[in-house]
Design a protein around this motif. Structure first.
Motif: not given
Ligand SMILES: Cc1ncc(COP(=O)(O)O)c(C=O)c1O
Length: 370
Positions: A56-58, A61, A82-83, A85-86, A157, A159, A183, A188, A194, A319
């Motif tokens: 996954n995107g997390t 990162l 941002t989400f 996770a960044t 990032d 994503c 991501s 997306k 995922e 967000y």
């Molecule tokens: C800006 C940003 N970074 C990181 C992520 C994390 O990606 P993932 O949901 O695939 O783990 C997202 C997901 O929504 C995101 O929008």
């Protein structure tokens, strides 16, 4: 308007379904050749030397920050819009997230990165992590200059920004950064259920990313294993990669649809005082993962969201600022950043996804403007 319009959703066709079915019939459903094919196709599409597929995107990162050498005692500078996770991925590494304000594009403001860097000169700022908010690239040229002054690495990032360009160069080609992260969550541009990807042009980072994705174990012959660093199981199965390969073939069409819808919103919202689109910089090709607008100051946003939902329009808020989440307030308190605070209070994302029709877009605008 009939059916419900979420803010975004996957676009899956029979070719995607056949590709996954075929992968399921194969002997190897994880760690096989569809993973390397997806990576090769992805790297070729965006013009990077290397691509590493992950769960996954997390996870993308996390291993990108780890590959960069981020450790306890270091800091990263990122945007609060941002989400989580960044910033969370930096905390996984024991590092401290610092936040700089945004500008009218919704992206991190380079001059505020300088301010944060100066005010935190006793912290080792190891990474600057711009987020290309909604699919609009950040000012990478300026950010990479600042990063060299601070001796920090830029990790993008992206994503939200598959298919976007900054000053003519594709996001993910890493012209201004060491690594770029994507991501493939269903909302997306392309989905693998995922999934995520890290791209880089640096062979050393590439080797580290591959190790970190799979327990830090170096593989020789199939029976020879040596764990050389502490990694994770962040692998993306062949089943998901089959979907990614098939989806990637349609990326140009997905982008065309998203950009068409955005252009229609732009036109319909001209002069609309209640819904104000974000500023788009002239040197980018926006890939429109999101179509964010600002509500007029003082509008009751919860009421707008609830009314829209009842009318079948799934608006979303991108967000709440990362530093305003309870966990961050308790552990990483931050002085309010004025532009980010203002945007976070007024922003909503209008629906945008390939299947959304012109009629749907017009219906959304007229319902929200009523
Ligand atoms: C800006 C940003 N970074 C990181 C992520 C994390 O990606 P993932 O949901 O695939 O783990 C997202 C997901 O929504 C995101 O929008």
């Amino acid at each position: 308007m009939g059916s419900f319009s979420p803010y975004s959703r996957q676009c899956i066709d029979d070719d995607d379904i056949s590709a996954v079915a075929q992968a399921l019939r194969g002997d190897i459903i994880t760690g096989g050749c569809l993973v390397s094919q997806f990576e090769a196709d992805f790297a070729a599409r965006i013009g990077a030397k290397y691509a590493v597929a992950v769960a996954n995107g997390t996870a993308a990162l996390h291993i990108a920050y780890m590959a960069a050498g981020l450790v306890k005692g270091d800091s990263i500078i990122t945007t609060p819009l941002t989400f989580a996770a960044t910033a969370n991925a930096a905390i996984y590494c024991g590092a401290k997230p610092l936040f700089a304000d945004i500008n009218s594009t919704g992206n991190i403001e380079p001059s505020d990165i300088c301010r944060v860097a100066k005010e935190n000169s006793n912290n080792n700022i190891a990474i600057i992590a711009p987020v290309h908010f909604g699919g609009q690239p950040s000012d990478l040229e300026r950010i990479s200059e600042i990063a060299s002054e601070c001796k920090a690495m830029v990790i993008e990032d992206a994503c939200h920004a598959l298919g976007a360009l900054y000053k003519g160069s594709l996001i993910g080609a890493c012209k201004y950064s060491a690594m770029t992260v994507f991501s493939f969550h269903p909302v997306k541009h392309i989905t693998t259920g995922e999934g995520g990807m890290v791209t880089t042009n640096d062979p050393h980072l590439y080797e580290r990313l591959k190790l970190l994705r799979s327990h830090g174990i170096k593989a020789g012959e199939s029976w020879q294993r040596d764990m050389v660093l502490l990694g994770y199981n962040y692998r993306l199965p062949d089943i998901n990669c089959a979907l990614g390969i098939s989806q990637l073939k349609k990326l140009d069409w997905f982008l065309e649809r998203r950009r068409h819808i955005a252009a229609l919103y732009d036109e319909l919202l001209k002069g609309n005082e209640c819904l104000q689109p974000l500023v788009v910089s002239s040197d980018v090709f926006h890939s429109y993962h999101l179509y964010p607008v600002l509500l007029r100051a003082g509008t009751d946003r919860d009421n707008v969201l609830k009314t829209a939902f009842r009318a079948g329009i799934g608006l979303q808020v991108h967000y709440s600022l990362v530093y305003n989440h309870s966990y961050y307030r308790e552990n990483y308190p931050q002085n309010p950043l004025p532009i980010a605070e203002d945007y976070a209070e007024r922003i909503v994302s209008l629906p945008i996804y390939p299947q959304l029709t012109d009629e749907g877009v017009k219906g959304i605008v007229s319902t929200l403007s009523a």
